[in-house]
Design a protein around this motif. Sequence first.
Motif, PDB file in Angstrom:
ATOM      1  N   ASN A  90      -6.350   4.274   4.272  1.00 43.12           N
ATOM      2  CA  ASN A  90      -7.293   3.637   3.334  1.00 43.12           C
ATOM      3  C   ASN A  90      -7.579   4.304   1.922  1.00 43.12           C
ATOM      4  O   ASN A  90      -8.123   4.676   1.321  1.00 43.12           O
ATOM      5  CB  ASN A  90      -8.792   3.734   4.101  1.00 43.12           C
ATOM      6  CG  ASN A  90      -9.638   2.631   3.433  1.00 43.12           C
ATOM      7  OD1 ASN A  90      -9.505   2.182   2.401  1.00 43.12           O
ATOM      8  ND2 ASN A  90     -10.790   2.648   4.273  1.00 43.12           N
ATOM      9  N   PRO A  91      -6.128   3.975   1.234  1.00 43.29           N
ATOM     10  CA  PRO A  91      -5.992   4.607  -0.133  1.00 43.29           C
ATOM     11  C   PRO A  91      -7.369   4.152  -1.252  1.00 43.29           C
ATOM     12  O   PRO A  91      -7.763   4.844  -1.835  1.00 43.29           O
ATOM     13  CB  PRO A  91      -4.737   4.130  -0.678  1.00 43.29           C
ATOM     14  CG  PRO A  91      -4.063   3.802   0.405  1.00 43.29           C
ATOM     15  CD  PRO A  91      -4.862   3.567   1.552  1.00 43.29           C
ATOM     16  N   PRO A  92      -7.778   2.661  -1.235  1.00 41.71           N
ATOM     17  CA  PRO A  92      -8.876   2.399  -1.988  1.00 41.71           C
ATOM     18  C   PRO A  92     -10.159   3.144  -1.758  1.00 41.71           C
ATOM     19  O   PRO A  92     -10.720   3.626  -2.456  1.00 41.71           O
ATOM     20  CB  PRO A  92      -9.123   0.847  -1.521  1.00 41.71           C
ATOM     21  CG  PRO A  92      -7.916   0.367  -1.090  1.00 41.71           C
ATOM     22  CD  PRO A  92      -7.024   1.679  -0.364  1.00 41.71           C
ATOM     23  N   ALA A  93     -10.395   3.582  -0.275  1.00 41.29           N
ATOM     24  CA  ALA A  93     -11.636   4.246  -0.207  1.00 41.29           C
ATOM     25  C   ALA A  93     -11.480   5.601  -0.583  1.00 41.29           C
ATOM     26  O   ALA A  93     -12.582   6.429  -0.950  1.00 41.29           O
ATOM     27  CB  ALA A  93     -11.853   4.508   1.298  1.00 41.29           C
ATOM     28  N   ALA A  94     -10.088   6.330  -0.432  1.00 42.54           N
ATOM     29  CA  ALA A  94      -9.875   7.688  -1.093  1.00 42.54           C
ATOM     30  C   ALA A  94     -10.220   7.604  -2.420  1.00 42.54           C
ATOM     31  O   ALA A  94     -10.601   8.590  -3.070  1.00 42.54           O
ATOM     32  CB  ALA A  94      -8.446   8.167  -0.422  1.00 42.54           C
ATOM     33  N   ALA A  95      -9.898   6.702  -3.221  1.00 36.78           N
ATOM     34  CA  ALA A  95      -9.807   6.599  -4.450  1.00 36.78           C
ATOM     35  C   ALA A  95     -11.329   6.576  -4.947  1.00 36.78           C
ATOM     36  O   ALA A  95     -11.826   6.994  -6.113  1.00 36.78           O
ATOM     37  CB  ALA A  95      -9.200   5.209  -5.028  1.00 36.78           C
ATOM     38  N   ARG A  96     -12.105   5.815  -4.180  1.00 37.05           N
ATOM     39  CA  ARG A  96     -13.466   5.639  -4.612  1.00 37.05           C
ATOM     40  C   ARG A  96     -14.170   7.046  -4.420  1.00 37.05           C
ATOM     41  O   ARG A  96     -14.942   7.441  -5.089  1.00 37.05           O
ATOM     42  CB  ARG A  96     -14.215   4.676  -3.572  1.00 37.05           C
ATOM     43  CG  ARG A  96     -14.121   3.337  -4.082  1.00 37.05           C
ATOM     44  CD  ARG A  96     -14.864   2.135  -3.662  1.00 37.05           C
ATOM     45  NE  ARG A  96     -14.382   2.074  -2.071  1.00 37.05           N
ATOM     46  CZ  ARG A  96     -13.477   1.320  -1.528  1.00 37.05           C
ATOM     47  NH1 ARG A  96     -12.822   0.208  -2.372  1.00 37.05           N
ATOM     48  NH2 ARG A  96     -13.429   1.156  -0.261  1.00 37.05           N
ATOM     49  N   VAL A 168      -2.705   9.980  -8.337  1.00 39.77           N
ATOM     50  CA  VAL A 168      -1.917   8.793  -7.764  1.00 39.77           C
ATOM     51  C   VAL A 168      -2.460   9.090  -6.148  1.00 39.77           C
ATOM     52  O   VAL A 168      -2.128  10.005  -5.588  1.00 39.77           O
ATOM     53  CB  VAL A 168      -0.517   8.950  -7.890  1.00 39.77           C
ATOM     54  CG1 VAL A 168       0.048   7.766  -7.165  1.00 39.77           C
ATOM     55  CG2 VAL A 168      -0.247   8.973  -9.431  1.00 39.77           C
ATOM     56  N   VAL A 169      -3.139   8.132  -5.774  1.00 38.40           N
ATOM     57  CA  VAL A 169      -3.458   7.972  -4.167  1.00 38.40           C
ATOM     58  C   VAL A 169      -2.340   6.916  -3.557  1.00 38.40           C
ATOM     59  O   VAL A 169      -2.656   5.821  -3.824  1.00 38.40           O
ATOM     60  CB  VAL A 169      -4.795   7.324  -4.020  1.00 38.40           C
ATOM     61  CG1 VAL A 169      -5.157   7.564  -2.688  1.00 38.40           C
ATOM     62  CG2 VAL A 169      -6.015   8.480  -4.836  1.00 38.40           C
ATOM     63  N   ALA A 170      -1.876   7.407  -2.629  1.00 33.31           N
ATOM     64  CA  ALA A 170      -0.967   6.701  -1.679  1.00 33.31           C
ATOM     65  C   ALA A 170      -1.169   6.695  -0.370  1.00 33.31           C
ATOM     66  O   ALA A 170      -2.062   7.749   0.158  1.00 33.31           O
ATOM     67  CB  ALA A 170       0.456   7.063  -2.021  1.00 33.31           C
ATOM     68  N   GLY A 171      -0.765   6.089   0.504  1.00 33.92           N
ATOM     69  CA  GLY A 171      -0.689   6.253   1.851  1.00 33.92           C
ATOM     70  C   GLY A 171       0.617   6.766   2.424  1.00 33.92           C
ATOM     71  O   GLY A 171       0.757   7.736   1.883  1.00 33.92           O
ATOM     72  N   ARG A 172       1.316   5.987   3.198  1.00 31.74           N
ATOM     73  CA  ARG A 172       2.393   6.446   3.930  1.00 31.74           C
ATOM     74  C   ARG A 172       3.652   6.610   2.854  1.00 31.74           C
ATOM     75  O   ARG A 172       4.269   5.503   2.516  1.00 31.74           O
ATOM     76  CB  ARG A 172       3.084   5.807   5.258  1.00 31.74           C
ATOM     77  CG  ARG A 172       4.261   6.268   5.917  1.00 31.74           C
ATOM     78  CD  ARG A 172       3.981   7.541   6.591  1.00 31.74           C
ATOM     79  NE  ARG A 172       4.226   8.955   5.740  1.00 31.74           N
ATOM     80  CZ  ARG A 172       4.246   9.802   6.162  1.00 31.74           C
ATOM     81  NH1 ARG A 172       3.917  10.412   7.379  1.00 31.74           N
ATOM     82  NH2 ARG A 172       4.435  11.195   5.384  1.00 31.74           N
TER      83      ARG A 172
END
Length: 457
Positions: A90-96, A168-172
Amino acid sequence: MTFLVGNGSGFSGDRVDAPVPVVRSLVARGLPAALFFETLGERTVALAQLERRRDPEAGYEPMLERLLEPILLDCHRHRIPILGNFGAANPPAAARLIARLAARLGLPGLRVAIVEGDDVMGRIALDQLPVHEADGSLDMRTARLIAANAYIGAEPLAAALAAGADVVVAGRTSDPALAIAPLMHHFGWGPDDWQALAIGAACGHLLECGSQVTGGVFWDPGFKDIPDPANIGFPIAEVTAEGGLTITKPEGTGGIVDLRTVKEQLLYELHDPARYITPDVVLDITGCHLEQAGPDRVAVHGLRGHARPETLKVTACFEGSWLGEGEVSVAGPNALARARATADVLLRRLEMRGLPVRARADLIGLASVLDSDAGTLWRGYDGPEPPELRIRLAAEGPDRDAVDQAAREALAMLCCGTAGTGGARWRVTPRILTRSYLVLRERVPTRFTLHSAAELA
């Protein structure tokens, strides 16, 4: 000009205070730098997807705020970008979350990039993809898919940095991509500059597991000692435009960087030294040699790079069976006989009840890791009498209730077992199966979006 790459974590659950001395060192040296966090394992994304199902605002690295809060202000002030695959599912939630943290720290203008595209669940038919050779024997006919994520490379992360991202927030992502990206951005490496990318891949590979290259895991008291292991420092790489790569760590921290620690980490998970495959480049270390360049400084020479593969690896995670564990201890005279008898009774009880589980018993402290399901080692042990033992009953099966009932048998040994039995506990956890596939990279488009913390908060 030398560029510094620091590592702040090697896995989900790593030490939350580890990034602080790394950032202090990066700031003190005054050179251009970046900091990355590697927090994903093969199953971590699946566990994160399960969390996201329960809560749409969950599914990212649970320690993210604790990791970033002590260092975010200094990194922003000194223009040290932060990269991480801590977005997990959940990159968008991590960014928030990062935006809310930035607001609390007085950084509403912090620029956060969200990199997406690795999540291919529902976008690619896995049954139409070739299976990675190591996973061909797994029976997945009844398995239910939890997550499917492609290992993406450094290009979208580097593009986000070029657009001005502070975080920079990423997933896998692939692990090396987190180090390759800031190097691509800083030095202007092209996506087909194989020799330069090989330096970046080796940099990321050596740093990706945090303190493993500075003495963690390497440490074997009396044989391979390290100083001040409670204060082990996390690694920093020095990279030059000419292809120089040196591994070091912050001054004043414990651990060690020497030829032995770097060799061990360089060979870690390296199935073919001539072809370490990453999404960005194929790394060849067959001509590599190391040089002790000073205390806690090792220079890496002789790396070679070859063209990247046409495919990306997709790791799919499926709901598996259930694992139940019940434990109970015995101590004092005759502990071995009591532990053996307890283990036998527990296995017999499962037979008597007809529970549809596969089970084994271990005597922790005597034989567990190296024993067979039949308990060959603890049944045949004839050494000194141990002062205490921990009996572990493990049961596995598709029916959660049956597995739970099996694990609970350990509790009954408090009253139905041998003398001096105590400390019982049990738990049931889901098992996750993983299987890897190969997909053409053009079928996994990636993208990033850039936001101010004020916009996200």
